[in-house]
Design a protein around this motif. Structure first.
Motif, PDB file in Angstrom:
ATOM      1  N   PHE A   1      72.420  24.872  78.805  1.00 29.03           N
ATOM      2  CA  PHE A   1      73.488  25.840  79.000  1.00 29.03           C
ATOM      3  C   PHE A   1      74.721  25.241  79.647  1.00 29.03           C
ATOM      4  O   PHE A   1      74.649  24.556  80.647  1.00 29.03           O
ATOM      5  CB  PHE A   1      72.995  27.011  79.858  1.00 29.03           C
ATOM      6  CG  PHE A   1      74.034  28.067  80.062  1.00 29.03           C
ATOM      7  CD1 PHE A   1      74.271  29.008  79.080  1.00 29.03           C
ATOM      8  CD2 PHE A   1      74.793  28.103  81.213  1.00 29.03           C
ATOM      9  CE1 PHE A   1      75.241  29.985  79.246  1.00 29.03           C
ATOM     10  CE2 PHE A   1      75.766  29.079  81.395  1.00 29.03           C
ATOM     11  CZ  PHE A   1      75.982  30.019  80.413  1.00 29.03           C
ATOM     12  N   GLY A   2      75.880  25.488  79.052  1.00 26.93           N
ATOM     13  CA  GLY A   2      77.162  25.115  79.627  1.00 26.93           C
ATOM     14  C   GLY A   2      78.136  26.269  79.550  1.00 26.93           C
ATOM     15  O   GLY A   2      78.937  26.487  80.443  1.00 26.93           O
ATOM     16  N   GLN A   3      78.026  27.055  78.471  1.00 23.29           N
ATOM     17  CA  GLN A   3      78.969  28.155  78.251  1.00 23.29           C
ATOM     18  C   GLN A   3      78.314  29.184  77.336  1.00 23.29           C
ATOM     19  O   GLN A   3      77.596  28.833  76.407  1.00 23.29           O
ATOM     20  CB  GLN A   3      80.230  27.597  77.597  1.00 23.29           C
ATOM     21  CG  GLN A   3      81.298  28.605  77.274  1.00 23.29           C
ATOM     22  CD  GLN A   3      82.535  27.927  76.684  1.00 23.29           C
ATOM     23  OE1 GLN A   3      82.991  26.918  77.171  1.00 23.29           O
ATOM     24  NE2 GLN A   3      83.062  28.504  75.622  1.00 23.29           N
TER      25      GLN A   3
ATOM     26  N   SER B   1      79.392  32.306  74.807  1.00 17.76           N
ATOM     27  CA  SER B   1      80.578  32.814  74.122  1.00 17.76           C
ATOM     28  C   SER B   1      80.202  33.904  73.125  1.00 17.76           C
ATOM     29  O   SER B   1      79.063  33.999  72.669  1.00 17.76           O
ATOM     30  CB  SER B   1      81.293  31.685  73.366  1.00 17.76           C
ATOM     31  OG  SER B   1      81.730  30.695  74.257  1.00 17.76           O
TER      32      SER B   1
ATOM     33  N   LYS C   1      78.670  18.132  71.939  1.00 20.89           N
ATOM     34  CA  LYS C   1      78.157  19.487  72.140  1.00 20.89           C
ATOM     35  C   LYS C   1      77.062  19.856  71.152  1.00 20.89           C
ATOM     36  O   LYS C   1      77.107  19.514  69.976  1.00 20.89           O
ATOM     37  CB  LYS C   1      79.275  20.517  71.979  1.00 20.89           C
ATOM     38  CG  LYS C   1      80.310  20.478  73.044  1.00 20.89           C
ATOM     39  CD  LYS C   1      81.387  21.516  72.750  1.00 20.89           C
ATOM     40  CE  LYS C   1      82.540  21.353  73.703  1.00 20.89           C
ATOM     41  NZ  LYS C   1      83.679  22.189  73.358  1.00 20.89           N
TER      42      LYS C   1
ATOM     43  N   GLU D   1      75.305  23.546  69.921  1.00 21.94           N
ATOM     44  CA  GLU D   1      75.590  24.971  69.964  1.00 21.94           C
ATOM     45  C   GLU D   1      74.422  25.730  69.337  1.00 21.94           C
ATOM     46  O   GLU D   1      73.795  25.251  68.397  1.00 21.94           O
ATOM     47  CB  GLU D   1      76.878  25.304  69.201  1.00 21.94           C
ATOM     48  CG  GLU D   1      78.119  24.677  69.798  1.00 21.94           C
ATOM     49  CD  GLU D   1      79.367  24.989  69.010  1.00 21.94           C
ATOM     50  OE1 GLU D   1      80.333  25.438  69.631  1.00 21.94           O
ATOM     51  OE2 GLU D   1      79.369  24.782  67.774  1.00 21.94           O
TER      52      GLU D   1
ATOM     53  N   SER E   1      76.413  23.789  74.956  1.00 21.18           N
ATOM     54  CA  SER E   1      75.797  22.896  75.935  1.00 21.18           C
ATOM     55  C   SER E   1      76.740  22.410  77.028  1.00 21.18           C
ATOM     56  O   SER E   1      76.289  21.887  78.035  1.00 21.18           O
ATOM     57  CB  SER E   1      75.160  21.692  75.240  1.00 21.18           C
ATOM     58  OG  SER E   1      76.141  20.932  74.568  1.00 21.18           O
ATOM     59  N   GLU E   2      78.043  22.564  76.830  1.00 23.69           N
ATOM     60  CA  GLU E   2      78.978  22.190  77.886  1.00 23.69           C
ATOM     61  C   GLU E   2      80.156  23.148  77.883  1.00 23.69           C
ATOM     62  O   GLU E   2      80.475  23.747  76.856  1.00 23.69           O
ATOM     63  CB  GLU E   2      79.457  20.746  77.758  1.00 23.69           C
ATOM     64  CG  GLU E   2      80.260  20.439  76.515  1.00 23.69           C
ATOM     65  CD  GLU E   2      80.686  18.984  76.420  1.00 23.69           C
ATOM     66  OE1 GLU E   2      81.900  18.734  76.303  1.00 23.69           O
ATOM     67  OE2 GLU E   2      79.805  18.104  76.453  1.00 23.69           O
ATOM     68  N   GLU E   3      80.794  23.295  79.013  1.00 25.70           N
ATOM     69  CA  GLU E   3      81.959  24.159  79.119  1.00 25.70           C
ATOM     70  C   GLU E   3      83.119  23.586  78.315  1.00 25.70           C
ATOM     71  O   GLU E   3      83.251  22.373  78.182  1.00 25.70           O
ATOM     72  CB  GLU E   3      82.392  24.287  80.576  1.00 25.70           C
ATOM     73  CG  GLU E   3      81.408  25.030  81.432  1.00 25.70           C
ATOM     74  CD  GLU E   3      81.869  25.139  82.872  1.00 25.70           C
ATOM     75  OE1 GLU E   3      83.096  25.120  83.130  1.00 25.70           O
ATOM     76  OE2 GLU E   3      80.996  25.229  83.743  1.00 25.70           O
ATOM     77  N   TYR E   4      83.961  24.474  77.820  1.00 25.10           N
ATOM     78  CA  TYR E   4      85.143  24.039  77.099  1.00 25.10           C
ATOM     79  C   TYR E   4      86.134  23.418  78.082  1.00 25.10           C
ATOM     80  O   TYR E   4      86.408  23.973  79.146  1.00 25.10           O
ATOM     81  CB  TYR E   4      85.808  25.208  76.369  1.00 25.10           C
ATOM     82  CG  TYR E   4      87.043  24.800  75.615  1.00 25.10           C
ATOM     83  CD1 TYR E   4      86.940  24.113  74.420  1.00 25.10           C
ATOM     84  CD2 TYR E   4      88.310  25.067  76.114  1.00 25.10           C
ATOM     85  CE1 TYR E   4      88.065  23.718  73.721  1.00 25.10           C
ATOM     86  CE2 TYR E   4      89.451  24.677  75.425  1.00 25.10           C
ATOM     87  CZ  TYR E   4      89.316  24.002  74.229  1.00 25.10           C
ATOM     88  OH  TYR E   4      90.435  23.595  73.547  1.00 25.10           O
ATOM     89  N   ASP E   5      86.650  22.254  77.719  1.00 22.56           N
ATOM     90  CA  ASP E   5      87.643  21.548  78.527  1.00 22.56           C
ATOM     91  C   ASP E   5      88.844  21.295  77.624  1.00 22.56           C
ATOM     92  O   ASP E   5      88.758  20.491  76.686  1.00 22.56           O
ATOM     93  CB  ASP E   5      87.051  20.234  79.037  1.00 22.56           C
ATOM     94  CG  ASP E   5      88.020  19.410  79.863  1.00 22.56           C
ATOM     95  OD1 ASP E   5      89.210  19.791  79.996  1.00 22.56           O
ATOM     96  OD2 ASP E   5      87.590  18.360  80.376  1.00 22.56           O
ATOM     97  N   GLU E   6      89.934  21.977  77.903  1.00 21.03           N
ATOM     98  CA  GLU E   6      91.122  21.864  77.054  1.00 21.03           C
ATOM     99  C   GLU E   6      91.626  20.426  76.953  1.00 21.03           C
ATOM    100  O   GLU E   6      92.138  20.007  75.922  1.00 21.03           O
ATOM    101  CB  GLU E   6      92.234  22.767  77.596  1.00 21.03           C
ATOM    102  CG  GLU E   6      93.386  22.924  76.644  1.00 21.03           C
ATOM    103  CD  GLU E   6      94.396  23.964  77.127  1.00 21.03           C
ATOM    104  OE1 GLU E   6      95.601  23.739  76.875  1.00 21.03           O
ATOM    105  OE2 GLU E   6      93.983  24.963  77.720  1.00 21.03           O
TER     106      GLU E   6
END
Length: 125
Positions: A23-25, A27, A45, A47, A107-112
């Protein structure tokens, strides 16, 4: 897929457990009737997609081996489809009148500044 437990008051179903996903995010995705979303891949990632409402087709192609698979997802069969790194994925709503709604565990948070999202035309390195 975990079983659905139903009785006269409704139903309950586990969708994922901690050993199923990283888990990272979390949506929520809505796709308009007969429209498509995605058409990209990730290098890092993973998903997991679950259709909550409607019916859609997910087309996946591993850009390294060119192997592909197509999966029809619908809300009556609630299960997660895992998208691996380097799998280009596009999701098409098959309904002509209603939106398709999906839950996505990423699996990971979104990083712009480092989105890890690539179109096929972009280099794989």
């Amino acid at each position: 897929m975990y079983p659905i437990h139903e009785n006269e008051t409704g139903s309950f179903q586990e969708l994922a457990r901690s050993n199923d996903v990283q888990f990272g995010q979390l949506s929520y995705l809505k796709i308009a009737p007969q429209c498509s979303r995605g058409n990209h891949y990730h290098k890092r990632k993973e998903e997991w997609f679950c259709c909550l409402h409607g019916k859609c087709e997910m087309e996946l192609t591993d850009i390294r081996s060119n192997s592909s698979r197509s999966i029809t997802m619908n809300s009556s069969k609630r299960e997660f489809v895992k998208v691996n790194p380097f799998e280009n994925h596009i999701i098409t709503n098959l309904d002509s009148k209603t939106n398709c709604e999906l839950l996505i565990i990423i699996s990971e948070e979104y990083d712009e500044s480092d989105p890890d999202t690539f179109r096929i035309e972009e280099p794989v390195n």
